[in-house]
Design a protein around this motif. Structure first.
Motif, PDB file in Angstrom:
ATOM      1  N   ALA A 195       1.714  -0.928   0.019  1.00  0.00           N
ATOM      2  CA  ALA A 195      -0.034   0.143  -0.190  1.00  0.00           C
ATOM      3  C   ALA A 195       0.603   1.137  -0.094  1.00  0.00           C
ATOM      4  O   ALA A 195       0.428   2.076  -1.173  1.00  0.00           O
ATOM      5  N   MET A 196       2.196   1.353   0.895  1.00  0.00           N
ATOM      6  CA  MET A 196       2.536   2.144   0.494  1.00  0.00           C
ATOM      7  C   MET A 196       3.641   2.602  -0.898  1.00  0.00           C
ATOM      8  O   MET A 196       3.449   3.866  -1.157  1.00  0.00           O
ATOM      9  N   THR A 197       4.007   1.412  -1.252  1.00  0.00           N
ATOM     10  CA  THR A 197       4.941   1.766  -2.403  1.00  0.00           C
ATOM     11  C   THR A 197       3.788   2.536  -3.534  1.00  0.00           C
ATOM     12  O   THR A 197       3.766   2.885  -4.791  1.00  0.00           O
ATOM     13  N   ARG A 198       2.704   1.794  -3.074  1.00  0.00           N
ATOM     14  CA  ARG A 198       0.693   1.832  -4.463  1.00  0.00           C
ATOM     15  C   ARG A 198       1.348   3.270  -5.065  1.00  0.00           C
ATOM     16  O   ARG A 198       0.933   4.198  -5.249  1.00  0.00           O
ATOM     17  N   SER A 199       0.865   3.663  -2.730  1.00  0.00           N
ATOM     18  CA  SER A 199       0.922   5.480  -2.764  1.00  0.00           C
ATOM     19  C   SER A 199       1.981   6.297  -3.390  1.00  0.00           C
ATOM     20  O   SER A 199       1.505   7.261  -4.100  1.00  0.00           O
ATOM     21  N   TRP A 200       3.217   5.395  -2.988  1.00  0.00           N
ATOM     22  CA  TRP A 200       4.835   6.466  -3.903  1.00  0.00           C
ATOM     23  C   TRP A 200       3.858   6.890  -4.744  1.00  0.00           C
ATOM     24  O   TRP A 200       4.205   7.428  -5.637  1.00  0.00           O
ATOM     25  N   LEU A 201       3.995   5.530  -5.758  1.00  0.00           N
ATOM     26  CA  LEU A 201       4.185   5.218  -7.247  1.00  0.00           C
ATOM     27  C   LEU A 201       3.119   6.320  -8.169  1.00  0.00           C
ATOM     28  O   LEU A 201       3.318   6.817  -9.173  1.00  0.00           O
ATOM     29  N   VAL A 202       1.580   6.010  -7.024  1.00  0.00           N
ATOM     30  CA  VAL A 202       0.575   7.004  -7.455  1.00  0.00           C
ATOM     31  C   VAL A 202       1.054   8.576  -7.659  1.00  0.00           C
ATOM     32  O   VAL A 202       0.674   8.980  -8.682  1.00  0.00           O
ATOM     33  N   ASN A 203       1.323   9.407  -6.508  1.00  0.00           N
ATOM     34  CA  ASN A 203       1.398  10.230  -5.700  1.00  0.00           C
ATOM     35  C   ASN A 203       3.081  10.652  -7.074  1.00  0.00           C
ATOM     36  O   ASN A 203       3.159  11.546  -7.205  1.00  0.00           O
ATOM     37  N   HIS A 204       4.433  10.027  -7.618  1.00  0.00           N
ATOM     38  CA  HIS A 204       5.223  10.240  -8.191  1.00  0.00           C
ATOM     39  C   HIS A 204       5.070   9.786  -9.424  1.00  0.00           C
ATOM     40  O   HIS A 204       6.470   9.316 -10.471  1.00  0.00           O
ATOM     41  N   ALA A 205       4.450   9.643 -10.447  1.00  0.00           N
ATOM     42  CA  ALA A 205       3.685   9.391 -11.741  1.00  0.00           C
ATOM     43  C   ALA A 205       4.963  10.215 -13.116  1.00  0.00           C
ATOM     44  O   ALA A 205       4.538  11.441 -12.255  1.00  0.00           O
ATOM     45  N   GLY A 206       5.518   9.263 -13.844  1.00  0.00           N
ATOM     46  CA  GLY A 206       6.391   9.970 -14.453  1.00  0.00           C
ATOM     47  C   GLY A 206       5.222  11.283 -15.068  1.00  0.00           C
ATOM     48  O   GLY A 206       4.147  11.604 -15.909  1.00  0.00           O
TER      49      GLY A 206
END
Length: 346
Positions: A195-206
């Protein structure tokens, strides 16, 4: 499909051979690795399973959890197969093979021990590895999480009564440490990390990249490591128990027969029900695989506590560990080949 995934069955066969060979060549090393455990959960294997489970947890969409109830078919099949059918077919197969088919070559006292081990396996549905099988069939990560969580909840209340009923032993001490530790290691921790990784990826998408693309790119990048963790797990499991196979090959083969019949039979039942009920493949495949797979840590722990480390029941649960990975991979391959028979959505 990646290099390791394409030839996964070949790699698994090689890893089984490597595990048995290394276990024989370096018994001291494998005894040491086997000793690194707490509450019957081997910590080295736990880390490897965590590595397999984590990539799928990144795909869990918490926002869609509220819609799971709109698609109850997969949950119904999971509950019925795991708790109303599987434990009872396992004891029936145990009686059939060890009291009838193999009666001339298995002593009656030993037969009762082996049947007891089968019962413990049949009453303990999988918690961890099913996430791996679901990932290999590209199952719905969120739905799989709910299916496993529901099984875990039922297991807390139903495992001891079912085992007591089938074994005829009223005083079943459930190893709560094993149960809680396994759920924590294989579900809670990787779920939080995912969940933490998913949140980070969503917020830092290229730039110009959707969150879904960012998540897919990340999970695709780490998937080879997940498959490598699976292969390392196979090496360790067969390294730990390779001496049993080499010392008593005929007995191991006899114990494997009802386990194989149960595994393929339960899968056929659950998968067939999902097909007839028109369940989407990304729910149907994990649903059938959950029913087929076993929570072997729990089964081994209870067998040892009830019957002793060197008992026939404990040996049977160990054979369950050895049989599971090759069988489950064959079913994953079958499911992937029959994907086209199922609807894409419900």
């Amino acid at each position: 499909m990646g290099f390791f995934e394409k030839w996964l069955s070949v790699w698994v066969v090689l890893c089984i051979a490597a595990g048995i060979g290394l276990g024989s060549a370096f018994p001291g090393l494998f005894r040491f690795l086997a000793s690194l455990e707490y509450a019957s959960v081997n910590l080295v294997v736990a880390v490897l399973i965590w590595g397999m489970v984590y990539p799928m947890m990144v795909n869990v969409d918490f926002a869609s959890l509220r819609h799971i109830g709109d698609r109850p078919k997969g949950l119904v099949i999971t509950i019925v197969v795991n708790w109303l059918i599987k434990p009872f077919t396992m004891v029936a197969l145990g009686i059939l093979f060890f009291e009838v088919v193999f009666a001339d070559i298995i002593a009656p006292a030993d037969a009762q021990q082996y049947i007891a081990g089968l019962i413990l396996l049949g009453a303990a549905p999988c918690t961890a590895m099913v996430f791996v099988w679901s990932q290999l069939t590209r199952g719905d990560a969120t739905y799989t999480l709910v299916q496993v969580s529901l099984n875990d909840l039922i297991m807390v209340f139903a495992f001891a009564p079912i085992v007591a009923l089938l074994l005829g032993v009223t005083d079943i001490a459930v190893p709560w440490q094993t149960l809680i530790l396994s759920v924590g290691l294989y579900v809670v921790i990787p779920l939080v990390a995912g969940a933490m990784t998913r949140s980070w990826l969503v917020n830092h998408a290229g730039r110009g990249e959707s969150p879904e693309t960012s998540i897919a790119r990340f999970t695709g990048g780490i998937k080879p490591f997940s498959v490598l963790a699976l292969l390392a797990t196979v090496v360790l499991l067969f390294g730990f128990q390779g001496h049993v196979i080499l010392d008593r090959p005929l007995l191991i083969a006899l114990l494997a027969v009802p386990l194989l019949v149960q595994s393929y039979g339960i899968f056929a039942l659950a998968y067939g029900a999902a097909y007839l009920w028109r369940v989407p493949f990304n729910v149907a495949a994990p649903c059938a695989l959950i029913g087929t797979s076993n929570f072997f840590e729990l089964a081994v722990a209870v067998a040892i506590s009830l019957f002793g480390l060197n008992s026939g029941a404990a040996l049977t649960t160990v054979v369950g560990v050895l049989v599971e990975v090759p069988v489950m991979l064959s079913l994953v391959a079958f499911a992937n080949r029959t994907r086209h028979m199922f609807p894409a959505t419900e």
